[in-house]
Design an enzyme around this catalytic site. Structure first.
Site, short mmCIF file in Angstrom:
data_model
loop_
_atom_site.label_atom_id
_atom_site.label_comp_id
_atom_site.label_asym_id
_atom_site.label_seq_id
_atom_site.Cartn_x
_atom_site.Cartn_y
_atom_site.Cartn_z
N SER A 138 -10.34 -4.34 -4.52
CA SER A 138 -9.70 -4.43 -3.21
C SER A 138 -9.79 -3.10 -2.46
O SER A 138 -9.66 -2.03 -3.06
CB SER A 138 -8.23 -4.80 -3.37
OG SER A 138 -8.09 -6.16 -3.70
N HIS A 171 -3.10 -3.87 1.77
CA HIS A 171 -2.32 -4.36 0.63
C HIS A 171 -2.41 -3.43 -0.58
O HIS A 171 -1.62 -3.54 -1.52
CB HIS A 171 -2.72 -5.79 0.26
CG HIS A 171 -3.99 -5.93 -0.52
ND1 HIS A 171 -5.19 -6.25 0.07
CD2 HIS A 171 -4.25 -5.79 -1.85
CE1 HIS A 171 -6.13 -6.32 -0.85
NE2 HIS A 171 -5.59 -6.03 -2.02
N ASP A 208 -5.29 -6.48 7.19
CA ASP A 208 -5.37 -5.89 5.85
C ASP A 208 -6.35 -4.72 5.83
O ASP A 208 -7.35 -4.72 5.12
CB ASP A 208 -5.79 -6.97 4.85
CG ASP A 208 -5.61 -6.50 3.40
OD1 ASP A 208 -4.87 -5.52 3.18
OD2 ASP A 208 -6.22 -7.12 2.51
#
Length: 812
Positions: free
Chosen positions: A762, A624, A667
């Site tokens: 992230s 992502h 992901d």
């Protein structure tokens, strides 16, 4: 010595068909009993020793210990309940389970415990006495019934169980209150159930605990030695209302088992407290508000929150009224709240005021503190004051103030000058082999620590947990060094560490021996009198010595230098490993997490995601993070940075030439760099895990990043935080993430909140320490907010994608 090596020893020293006989014994590696009644006998195997104990007629043999190198057996009348244990090298203690047990099976015919009072509290008369009652059953008339001392027994198969003659002249005999063994039934919530039921309530077969198919899980038997996770038997390792198991049905992950409750009263509980001690599992005070001031919901009620932590499901946890309790092994007492918007919260319970912190006495919550930047010790390590807490086989050390799982006398009070802090490796008894510790594995009492003398790591450097020490190449020939425990060592060193010449392996003088000879071990390299390790001893190569008074000793063989130009997962600056509760974490030591990268747009240079260097040319991040653009030239990678905005001259900035997304939309993504990163002290790859490896529940791991810090100190500098991994079964409970976590993901965090990865973190790493290096186990993926109570962070489980990662790197 780890479980695999103990099994190898059993195979080496057992005769065919003898393995099952040991099921009636509890084994402890490195433990020796101080026994008054004993026989010392020659024995070539554990099976020989077992047979001698079983056949002993002069006294009741309750235990034996086997010394493999001495080929010696000691059979004893005592066990650890009646005698003290000392630590000893190269010995395995075997104790008969029946004499350690204080419970009965069936009518208690085989009970051999030490209960010596009746149900009403009257002291039992000795079976050999004739006053005040002349016995019908005595040791002379019934020698096989275990009629020792004044212990309760059942020599006549009485249906009501064990009994005894009493010391009350008016009461000839009375029954004893012996609890049932938790084999056919369970007490409380079945935390100590040891039976062999292996089907669930609906009739599904249980999956073996040491299997990861069809369901991968974090309840790994080797990581939870005290939970008795044997075969596929139903167990309760995580504080559920009753035993359960993973099932062999791919569509049903786990289910409760139908274990009946025992009908007799449960064993008496341990001490209880009105204040906080340890995790507060024995807290019985009356605090009934949470840390934020919320009133607690009554445990017996289901509004506003429905739950299964009820008095009926947890009958031994004293779930009275709405008092704060810890029925399920949480980190502290807690309660459901009367606020419909806040399901549960921890309570603030005043400490009992001991000078010892709760964490020090509870080995299960002690952090892993083994330095990656190698510490060393001078001499025999008596002065060592570092923070290593892992043994040479990777076991976690037991706290010196704890008596669980091993009771001992090496406490700070008894050895005030020995530096016995936390669970750090020490040498309180001046052991010539160096620092050691008791382990948290009940079957291995103690081991030496994963440390080397300073002379083997470059020499002359003062011991410190802070000063980096880089090993230098040993000053011996290239072949005269060892890898691992030296089992494959074939060098020509022939003297012990103390300088004593070795006896030839084929010789029988000055020491006679039968097991380790060139004939019995033709593949062990037992040539001449060279140091060898034919039995895989964790302490390394050894030999029988030419000193008639010293049977054997270890040799000082240095470790071989690494064959690679760098070692993954080993920073050159020791991480801070802050245990704080990167919202709420702490600022990292600069360059202590050298695989951390900053992913930025190539033109603005603004940090927006993290990532992990896994080889000089490849970075792993979250898929992502690449939603901004599908063009690799849009991105660049920053390596070796500590400050987010102030980049030093030694920071490497490398463009990205290829983006590889995981084909099934996980992901996770690979970035290929336009050129290989230069490996320096500030830039080192993390290690990849083994394919499909599962991190054990409660393993302490670390996250790092420059993400959103919500106003906490340290913004702009790399922060770190320590998080426990939470088994998916727990994480998917309704009160946490409610079945949102997939099998290809893992979750980690403090359920109280206050610390977590956040926006900007992230794609960054979750690394876990394994023996001597950091392994990349997770890629920061998603969460329900940042650091919210009951909402741990979720990470892509890297081990599920290792084959894909390696294939992409290899085929590029």
């Amino acid at each position: 010595m780890d479980h695999k090596e103990i099994i190898l020893l059993f195979l080496l020293f057992l005769k065919p068909g003898q393995g099952d006989s040991l099921d009636g014994y509890v084994s402890t590696q490195g433990a020796s009993l101080h026994s008054l009644t004993k026989k010392q006998l020659a024995a070539g195997s554990i099976a020989d020793c077992l047979a001698k104990c079983e056949g002993e007629t002069d006294f009741i043999c309750r235990s034996f210990q086997y010394h493999s190198k001495e080929q010696q057996c000691v059979i004893m009348a005592e066990n650890s309940k009646t005698s003290s244990i000392i630590r000893m090298r190269d010995v395995i203690l075997f104790e008969k389970r029946v004499y350690l047990s204080e419970c009965k099976t069936g009518i208690g015919k085989g009970y051999r415990g030490t209960m010596s009072k009746t149900k009403t509290g009257v002291t039992c008369q000795k079976w050999s006495d004739t006053s005040p009652h002349v016995p019908k059953y005595s040791p002379s008339t019934h020698p096989s019934e275990g009629l020792e001392e004044n212990y309760c027994r059942n020599p006549d198969n009485d249906e009501q169980g064990p009994w005894c003659y009493t010391t009350d002249p008016d009461q000839r005999y009375e029954y004893c209150n012996i609890p049932e063994c938790e084999e056919e039934c369970m007490y409380c919530s079945g935390e100590k159930y040891e039976g062999k039921i292996s089907k669930t309530m609906s009739g599904l077969d249980c999956q073996s605990w040491d299997s990861q198919s069809p369901h991968a899980h974090g309840y790994i038997p080797a990581k939870f030695p005290s939970k008795n996770l044997k075969m596929n038997y139903c167990r309760n390792p995580d504080g559920e209302p009753r035993p359960w198991c993973f099932t062999t049905d791919p569509n049903k992950r786990w289910e409760y088992c139908d274990i009946p409750r025992c009908t007799t009263p449960p064993p008496p509980p341990g001490p209880t407290y009105q204040c906080l001690k340890g995790r507060g599992e024995n807290y019985r005070g009356t605090v009934s508000v949470t840390a934020s001031g919320k009133t607690c919901q009554r445990w017996s009620e289901q509004t506003p929150h429905r739950h299964n932590r009820t008095p009926e499901n947890f009958p031994c946890k004293n779930l009275e009224e709405n008092y704060c309790r810890n029925p399920d092994g949480e980190t502290a007492p807690w309660c459901y709240t009367t606020d419909s918007q806040l399901r549960w919260e921890y309570c603030e319970i005043p400490s009992c005021g001991s000078s010892v912190s709760p964490d020090q006495s509870d080995s299960s919550v002690l952090p892993e503190q083994t330095p990656v930047v190698q510490e060393c010790y001078q001499g025999n390590g008596k002065s060592y004051r570092g923070t290593s807490s892992t043994t040479n086989t990777g076991k976690k050390c037991q706290s010196w103030v704890s008596m669980t799982p091993h009771s001992h006398s090496k406490t700070p009070a008894n050895f005030p000058d020995a530096g016995l802090e936390m669970n750090y490796c020490r040498n309180p008894d001046n052991d010539q082999r160096g620092p050691w510790c008791f382990t948290t594995d009940p079957s291995v009492r103690w081991e030496y620590c994963n440390l080397k003398r300073c002379s083997e790591t470059g020499g002359g450097v003062a011991e410190s947990a802070i000063v980096p020490q880089v090993p230098s190449a040993p000053g011996t020939s290239e072949t005269d060094c060892m890898y691992g425990n030296g089992k494959e060592y074939r060098g020509k060193t022939a003297v012990t560490a103390a300088g004593t010449p070795c006896q030839e392996w084929a010789a029988q003088e000055p020491h006679s021996h039968r097991i380790f000879t060139p004939q019995t071990n033709p593949r062990a390299g037992l040539e001449k009198n060279y140091c060898r390790n034919p039995d895989g001893d964790v302490n390394g190569p050894w030999c029988y010595t030419m000193n008639p008074r010293k049977l054997y000793d270890y040799c000082n063989i240095p470790l071989c230098a690494s064959l690679s130009s760098f070692e993954c997962g080993k920073p050159q600056v020791e991480p801070k490993k802050c245990p704080g509760r990167v919202v709420g974490g702490c600022v990292a030591n600069p360059h202590s997490w050298p695989w951390q990268i900053s992913l930025r747009t190539r033109f603005s240079g603004q940090h927006f995601c993290g990532g992990t260097l896994i080889s000089p040319e490849w970075v792993l991040t979250a898929a992502h993070c690449l939603e901004k653009s599908s063009r690799p030239e849009f991105y660049k990678v920053i390596l070796g940075a500590h400050e987010e905005r102030i980049l030093g001259s030694d920071v490497q900035q490398i463009a990205v030439t290829k983006l590889v997304l995981e084909p099934n939309d996980a992901d996770i993504a690979l970035l290929k760099l336009s050129r290989p990163a230069t490996i320096t002290d500030n830039v080192i790859p993390a290690c990849l895990p083994s394919p499909n490896y599962v991190v054990a529940d409660r393993t302490l791991c670390y996250i790092t990043g420059w993400g959103e810090t919500k106003g906490t100190p340290g913004a702009g500098r790399l922060k770190e935080a320590q998080l426990p991994v939470i088994e998916n079964k727990v994480c998917n409970r309704a009160e946490y993430l409610n079945n949102r976590v997939k099998s290809t993901e893992l979750c980690a965090g403090h359920l109280a909140g206050g610390i977590d990865s956040c926006q900007g973190d992230s794609g960054g790493p979750l690394v876990c320490f394994e023996k001597d290096k950091y392994i990349l186990q997770g890629v920061t993926s998603w969460g329900l907010g940042c650091a919210r109570p009951n909402k741990p962070g979720v990470y892509v489980r890297v081990s599920r994608y290792v084959n894909w990662i390696e294939r992409e790197m290899r085929n590029d």
